[in-house]
Each structure stands twice: as structure tokens, then as C-alpha cells.
Motif scaffolding. Structure first.
Motif, short mmCIF file in Angstrom:
data_model
loop_
_atom_site.label_atom_id
_atom_site.label_comp_id
_atom_site.label_asym_id
_atom_site.label_seq_id
_atom_site.Cartn_x
_atom_site.Cartn_y
_atom_site.Cartn_z
N ASP A 460 74.16 -8.42 31.85
CA ASP A 460 73.73 -7.79 30.61
C ASP A 460 73.22 -6.38 30.92
O ASP A 460 72.12 -6.21 31.46
N HIS A 462 72.34 -4.06 28.87
CA HIS A 462 71.19 -3.77 28.00
C HIS A 462 69.90 -4.26 28.66
O HIS A 462 68.89 -3.53 28.71
N GLU A 463 69.92 -5.49 29.14
CA GLU A 463 68.73 -6.06 29.79
C GLU A 463 68.34 -5.26 31.03
O GLU A 463 67.17 -4.95 31.25
N LEU A 466 66.87 -1.84 29.95
CA LEU A 466 65.52 -1.95 29.39
C LEU A 466 64.49 -2.20 30.49
O LEU A 466 63.42 -1.57 30.51
N LYS A 471 62.96 1.89 26.74
CA LYS A 471 63.58 1.94 25.41
C LYS A 471 64.29 3.25 25.12
O LYS A 471 65.27 3.29 24.38
N ILE A 474 67.74 3.03 26.34
CA ILE A 474 68.50 2.16 25.44
C ILE A 474 68.98 2.97 24.21
O ILE A 474 70.14 2.88 23.80
N GLU A 478 72.90 3.56 23.06
CA GLU A 478 73.39 3.11 21.76
C GLU A 478 73.87 4.27 20.90
O GLU A 478 74.78 4.11 20.09
N PRO A 483 79.37 -0.51 23.00
CA PRO A 483 79.07 -1.55 23.99
C PRO A 483 80.23 -1.83 24.95
O PRO A 483 80.01 -2.21 26.10
N TRP A 509 76.16 -5.75 25.08
CA TRP A 509 76.28 -4.80 26.19
C TRP A 509 76.44 -5.54 27.52
O TRP A 509 75.94 -5.10 28.54
N SER A 510 77.14 -6.65 27.51
CA SER A 510 77.32 -7.41 28.76
C SER A 510 78.78 -7.44 29.17
O SER A 510 79.67 -7.17 28.37
#
Length: 548
Positions: A460, A462-463, A466, A471, A474, A478, A483, A509-510
Motif C-alpha cells: 500500500d 498510501h500507507e 503517510l 499528510k 499524500i 493525490e 492511483p 494506491w496499492s
């Protein structure tokens, strides 16, 4: 923003990200193939789930058994033109024992000998009937009989499922009825159709899906013939370090207590996340079903179960509710064989619900099956399933081809007789080694997870973003990228093909990496390229900070 532009525009990415990952893959392969033309660049396609290993011993046994089958045919008739007879049952076991004795050096002969003895000693098989099924099955000279599954073969495959799906410790003493199918995909299609034909599911009914999940499970409910209303049960749990372990929180499983939800479909261990449902989640699910929704129909696709040490299927925990679909394709490297099986416990809610239908409904369905039995209302659901697979009228020619069933039998027997679990452990070790190489390439630490199958790996972005950059990073991602940008970037710049996790209803986002289909050293390269690409986004973000 200092990041290299791609041939695939953002607008084009937006159009393509609505495709199934398996359709999107073709676009990625095309881009990766172009990049492959450059010096010292090899395309690494980790989008496919097809394993790059095969189980040789049960295949050797198959071809050696074929020699015996042909000899038996020639005993009866041996025309020089190539016309022979068919195997005869009388004294065939004695001739088979002679064949085993006289051909000790043939590949796979030891497995055939042990399997023959296993059937006699474990199940008390009549020796001639047992060997006759092997010989006729391998030659393929008869329609499958019984149509659901060959008699002796079903018992051996049943033993295998009890070993691999129930940890050799079944919680119920009864047996499962098995239906041999043309792979797990055929099993899925048959189950969906028969549930509809028998009024256990109706067009527009509510069902639930455990997600992320294998894409066809997302797509089938939307087909015009079903148009199911879908409730998603999200695997969103994180471990104590804040890393996704993709388990189902209790509040997600609570959704299944709603009686308007008729069925729940789950892949366990999951695809693309490749983790087994945890014991805590299983216990909670059992509580929800038994207390709130006892007639919930559950289909569990357990093809990856053999890659988790100590795996137990939901078929062992909720046998009355479960359709278990198992495919031999991944564990034995046999996707081309198309070998699957449906297991349904003999005491099940499906037969109960058929009995409870209004007489008018029962009468309508009875006309569908009245050509099969003089008591069509009493026909078990598993037998309706078999008949429906051949539009009922062709039930007499239903069933998986007998040579396929014999190969299935040999795969199952090989695993049952591998008392040291050597094959299984080697499979597990291979995947975990590749998993480590991938994470070494990314230079990320590996967190232990006892539920990990490691057939796939879902990462992931995104993970990661972050946790490591906060943030603001992120927001930058985005705002400036789709993605799916990372899978296009990897394909175009590095000739690496991965699938987008969002296409499996996973984190948008993975990416999904298959650890099954490439040589070991490819995974460190993929990890390195993935890390490099992720850092390109970071550098682009940092450059905007400097300019502001």
C-alpha cells in the motif's frame, strides 16, 4: 515538479483504471515490452498468479499408470492398426501388482504402489474395483460414473481435503460430498447458477463479499442475470505497528448478521492480500452466523490454503453453511489441468432450505429434475448442481473427464503420503524466500504474520507515504497522480508489470506482486525498482517544497 513524464497521460490512466486489473495488464505488458527492447532490460511480469513450479512425482505416476492402462487394453484386443479393447475388472489387481513388481525403476512407480496399498488398508477398497477405476480412468474409455465424481477417487480426495482444509481434525464426524470440476472457475460458475435455478438466490438479492478479493467475484454479481446488491466486508485491520494485515474488523463482520444478506463469498487466504482469516475473526464470524443469520450461504475459495502452515478452512468451522471450492492449480503447478472440487457437507442448510420452500416453488423446480429421479423434490442440492452443470438434460454425460480425475487423485495421494510434509514445506519456504527478497529490494523491514500465505504481496503506497512523509505528501500524490500511475511508471520505465490493488477492491494506491511466477532473483530487482519509483515521487514532492 521534477518527475519524468510517461507516454500514458493522466487522462488515459483515468480511463484505464476502470478496467479489471487482468485487462489493464495487457496495456502494461505492451509498455513493458517496448522498454524491454533497450539493452540489458528484461521484462519482469509479476502480474500473473500462475506458479513457475510443477509437482513431478504425481505426474510421473500418471504417465506410468497410463502404460499399465494401455497394456490392459491390449490384453483384450490388439489389432496391428492400433485398435485395442478396454480394461477388464477380473483379476486386474493381481496384474497391477505384477506390473508394480516388474517395473520398479519406472518413474512414479513408488507412489502408485503406496497409493494402491493406502486404498486397501485405509478404506478397505475391493482390490479389483480399485485398480479397474485407475485403469479405466487413465485410459478415459468411459463416461465418468458416478457423474459427480469417481467412487474411489472421491474418497482419496476427501482425505486430502480433511488433511489440508481441516488440519486432519474435522470438527464434525460426517462426510463431505464432492463434485470434481474443470478448475475453481467452473466451480464458481456452477454454484452461482444453481443457487439461482433453485430459488436460493434471486435476481437482485443482497449478498456480501469479503474484500479485497479476486476480481471475478466483484464482476459476476453485476452481470445482468444476477444484479445482486453487494455489501462489502472490508479487510482493513492493522497490526500493532500500524501496518495493514488485511484482517476483518468485528464491525465489518457484524454486517453479515443482517438476514437480508443471503450469501457471503470469500477467498481465504485472500487474493490479492494473501493472508488467512485469523482465528479471532473466524470465531467472531461463527458467532455472527449462528446467532444472527443461521441460513447465511457461504462460498469459500480456499485455493491458497496449502501455503499457510496449520491452515483450517471455514468448511471446518461452519460446515452446514459452507460451499468450499478448492483448486489443485496453484499448489501442484497445474493450472493447465483445470482441476477443481466443490465440497458440501452432507448435512447442510441448502437441502434444508430446499425442503422449506413453498410447495408451489418446489413443484416448479421438480419439473426441472423429473427426468433424473422419480422423487425430484428430494434431490440433494449437490446432485442438482451436477445436473445444472449440463443443463439437466445432459446429466448422463456430466462430470470431469476421468483422466483429469485420476491426475487429481494422484496429486491428492502424493500429498497424503508425504508423511514428512517435505513438498509442502518446500513450497512454503520458496514463497517466503521470494517474499524476503522483494522486501530486501525495497529495503523495508518484514513484520511477522502467522496468517501470511506469501503467494502474493500487496504493498500500500498510501500507507507507506503517510507513515514516512505525512499528510502533505499524500495531498501532493493525490493532486498530481492517479492511483494507477505507479504501475504504468514501473511498466514504462522499468519493464516491471504489477497489478493495481484498487482493481481488487483493495487500497486504491496499492500494487499486487505475484511471488509465484518468476525466478527468485527477479523479486529483489522488482523490490528495488518499486522502491526507486516510490522515491521518485518523494523527490518530486521535495522539489515543489523548495520552490514554494
Amino acid at each position: 515538479m521534477d518527475i519524468e513524464k510517461l507516454k500514458t497521460t493522466r487522462k488515459r490512466e483515468q480511463e484505464l483504471e476502470h478496467l479489471s486489473p487482468f485487462e489493464l495488464k495487457d496495456n502494461l505488458i505492451s509498455l513493458a515490452s517496448e522498454q524491454q527492447q533497450k539493452p540489458v532490460r528484461t521484462m519482469l511480469n509479476a502480474g500473473r498468479g500462475n506458479p513457475n513450479w510443477t509437482a513431478t512425482v504425481p505426474r510421473e505416476a500418471f504417465f506410468t499408470l497410463g502404460q499399465f492402462g494401455v497394456e490392459e487394453c491390449k490384453r483384450v484386443m490388439n489389432n496391428p492398426s492400433g485398435i485395442a479393447g478396454i480394461p477388464q475388472k477380473k483379476d486386474i489387481a493381481r496384474r497391477f501388482r505384477d506390473f508394480l513388481k516388474n517395473n520398479k525403476n519406472l518413474p512414479g512407480i513408488d507412489l502408485l504402489k503406496k497409493l494402491y496399498n493406502y486404498g486397501i488398508e485405509k478404506h478397505g477398497f475391493n482390490a479389483d474395483e480399485w485398480v479397474h477405476e485407475l485403469a479405466e480412468g487413465i485410459v478415459g474409455d468411459q463416461y465418468p460414473d458416478p457423474v459427480r465424481m469417481l467412487t474411489h477417487t472421491e474418497k482419496i480426495v476427501h482425505d486430502y481435503l480433511i488433511q489440508e482444509m481441516c488440519g486432519n481434525n474435522p470438527k464434525k464426524t460426517g462426510k463431505y460430498d464432492l463434485f470434481a470440476t474443470e478448475g475453481g472457475t467452473a466451480a464458481m460458475c456452477y454454484i452461482f447458477d444453481s443457487l439461482m435455478k433453485n430459488r436460493l438466490l434471486k435476481k437482485g438479492d443482497r449478498i456480501a463479499l469479503g474484500v479485497p478479493v479476486f476480481t471475478p467475484y466483484l464482476e459476476i454479481p453485476e452481470l445482468e442475470r444476477y444484479q445482486f446488491k453487494v455489501t462489502y466486508v472490508y479487510g482493513t485491520e492493522k497490526d500493532k505497528n500500524g501496518n495493514s494485515n488485511f484482517q476483518y474488523p468485528d464491525e465489518e463482520l457484524d454486517k453479515l448478521g443482517d438476514k437480508s444478506i443471503k450469501a457471503f463469498f470469500i477467498v481465504n487466504p485472500s487474493n490479492p492480500t494473501s493472508v488467512e482469516m485469523s482465528e479471532d475473526s473466524k470465531k467472531y464470524l461463527i458467532k455472527v452466523v449462528k446467532n444472527l443469520n443461521p441460513n447465511l450461504m457461504i462460498l469459500t475459495d480456499d485455493v491458497y490454503g496449502t501455503f499457510v502452515p496449520g491452515f483450517t478452512s471455514l468448511m471446518n468451522d461452519l460446515p452446514r453453511n459452507i460451499f468450499c471450492v478448492y483448486s489443485f492449480s496453484k499448489y501442484f503447478g497445474a493450472t493447465g489441468w483445470r482441476l477443481g472440487v466443490i465440497a458440501l457437507y452432507e448435512d447442510n442448510i441448502y437441502d434444508d432450505m430446499l425442503s422449506a420452500l413453498p410447495e408451489k416453488e418446489k413443484g416448479k423446480m421438480a419439473t426441472l429434475y423429473e427426468s433424473l429421479t422419480i422423487h425430484p423434490k428430494k434431490l440433494k442440492f449437490i446432485d442438482r448442481l451436477v445436473a445444472d452443470s449440463r443443463q439437466v438434460a445432459l446429466n448422463h454425460t456430466a462430470g470431469l473427464s476421468t483422466p483429469q480425475q485420476i491426475q487429481m487423485l494422484l496429486f491428492a495421494g502424493f500429498a497424503l503420503l508425504d508423511t514428512g510434509n517435505i513438498y509442502k514445506q518446500n513450497n512454503i519456504d520458496l514463497l517466503h524466500h521470494r517474499y524476503k527478497l522483494l522486501w530486501d529490494g525495497m529495503e523495508f523491514p518484514i513484520y511477522p504474520d502467522p496468517e501470511r500465505a506469501a503467494y502474493y504481496c500487496t504493498i500500500d503506497i498510501h500507507e507507506w507515504a503517510l507513515k514516512n512523509y505525512g499528510k502533505e505528501f499524500i495531498k501532493f500524490l493525490e493532486k498530481n497522480f492517479e492511483p494507477v500511475d505507479i504501475v504504468f511508471r514501473l511498466a514504462e520505465k522499468s519493464s516491471v508489470v504489477l497489478l493495481n490493488g484498487g482493481g481488487f477492491a483493495g487500497p486504491e494506491w496499492s500494487v499486487r506482486v505475484s511471488l509465484a511466477n518468476l525466478d527468485d532473483n527477479a523479486y529483489q530487482i522488482i523490490g528495488s525498482e518499486l522502491s526507486h519509483t516510490m522515491m521518485e515521487y518523494v523527490e518530486a514532492w521535495k522539489s515543489t517544497l523548495k520552490k514554494s
